[in-house]
Design a protein around this motif. Structure first.
Motif, short mmCIF file in Angstrom:
data_model
loop_
_atom_site.label_atom_id
_atom_site.label_comp_id
_atom_site.label_asym_id
_atom_site.label_seq_id
_atom_site.Cartn_x
_atom_site.Cartn_y
_atom_site.Cartn_z
N GLY A 161 48.53 42.71 44.57
CA GLY A 161 47.93 41.45 44.15
C GLY A 161 48.94 40.49 43.55
N LEU A 162 50.01 41.03 42.96
CA LEU A 162 51.06 40.18 42.41
C LEU A 162 51.69 39.31 43.48
N ALA A 163 51.76 39.81 44.69
CA ALA A 163 52.38 39.08 45.80
C ALA A 163 51.44 38.02 46.38
N LEU A 164 50.18 38.11 46.06
CA LEU A 164 49.20 37.18 46.61
C LEU A 164 48.88 36.08 45.61
N LYS B 186 37.75 39.27 51.13
CA LYS B 186 38.21 40.02 52.30
C LYS B 186 39.52 40.76 52.00
N LYS B 187 40.49 40.07 51.39
CA LYS B 187 41.78 40.70 51.08
C LYS B 187 41.61 41.84 50.07
N ALA B 188 40.81 41.61 49.05
CA ALA B 188 40.56 42.67 48.06
C ALA B 188 39.86 43.86 48.72
N ALA B 189 38.93 43.57 49.64
CA ALA B 189 38.21 44.64 50.33
C ALA B 189 39.14 45.42 51.27
N LEU C 67 39.60 49.26 50.89
CA LEU C 67 39.27 50.17 51.98
C LEU C 67 40.44 51.08 52.34
N TRP C 68 41.64 50.54 52.37
CA TRP C 68 42.81 51.38 52.64
C TRP C 68 42.93 52.48 51.59
N PHE C 69 42.96 52.08 50.32
CA PHE C 69 43.18 53.06 49.26
C PHE C 69 41.97 53.97 49.07
N GLY C 70 40.77 53.40 49.07
CA GLY C 70 39.57 54.21 48.93
C GLY C 70 39.38 55.15 50.10
N VAL D 231 43.74 44.27 42.83
CA VAL D 231 44.27 43.14 43.59
C VAL D 231 43.96 41.84 42.86
N ARG D 232 42.75 41.72 42.37
CA ARG D 232 42.34 40.50 41.66
C ARG D 232 43.17 40.32 40.39
N LEU D 233 43.32 41.37 39.62
CA LEU D 233 44.09 41.27 38.38
C LEU D 233 45.55 40.93 38.67
N GLY D 234 46.12 41.53 39.69
CA GLY D 234 47.50 41.24 40.05
C GLY D 234 47.69 39.81 40.51
N SER D 235 46.74 39.29 41.24
CA SER D 235 46.87 37.92 41.77
C SER D 235 46.82 36.87 40.67
#
Length: 188
Positions: A25-28, A34-37, A41-44, A150-154
């Motif tokens: 998320g830092l990179a975004l 959609k991106k968070a999902a 989905l990958w990690f989950g 992802v949200r926190l990193g962004s």
């Protein structure tokens, strides 16, 4: 095994994915659901898949997997972390890697779920663990925490791109080192 025990196992397993999702998320600069999902989905998905595979493998390969899991996680997270640090230190003004493509995500998903494989092996020795609900629960918890990560990193990524990438790389290297040291018995 109680639901509370399983919950704590799921939280523990998902912490690596959560931290890596924060780094992603830092990179975004701009994220959407959609991106968070996708990250979730990958990690989950991998956090659910790996213990299922481990369960199927069972005790036959237990010692081999337990011996290697920490080395694999250490090497993969180290390589990714070093790459992030190199990008952060680069004089070129380029965007941090915000790729959510297969090649970028598969390595991260595997690196963060290696420990889950060993947990799955241990589940094979616990007759009171209903494996399908257990792996689904682990996957859902990881999905939620990864999407949140992802949200926190962004939130912080746009303001501190280079520093965020450097920090993310350091975090990944430290996570890999921590995994290695715990399995070697150096850290309690």
């Amino acid at each position: 095994m109680t639901l509370i025990d399983l919950f704590f196992i799921a939280i523990g397993l998902s912490m690596d994915a959560f931290a890596v999702a924060i780094c992603k998320g830092l990179a975004l600069c701009k994220i959407n659901l959609k991106k968070a999902a996708i990250v979730g989905l990958w990690f989950g998905g991998f956090q659910a898949l790996m213990p299922a595979i481990g369960y199927l493998i069972g005790y036959r390969f237990r010692e081999n997997i337990t011996f290697l899991d920490h080395w694999i996680a250490f090497i993969l997270l180290g390589i990714i972390g070093i790459s992030m640090i190199k990008e952060a230190m680069s004089k070129e003004d380029q965007e941090p890697d915000a790729s959510l493509k297969f090649k970028a995500m598969i390595v991260l998903a595997i690196a963060t779920s290696i420990d889950a494989l060993a947990v799955g092996v241990s589940f094979a020795f616990m007759p009171d663990v209903p494996i399908l609900p257990a792996v689904a629960f682990i996957g859902v918890i990881t999905f939620i925490l990864s999407a949140l990560g992802v949200r926190l990193g962004s939130i912080f990524g746009c303001k501190y791109k280079a520093k965020a990438e450097l920090c993310g790389g350091i975090i990944l290297i430290l996570m890999g080192t921590k995994i290695l040291l715990e399995h070697l018995g150096i850290l309690g």
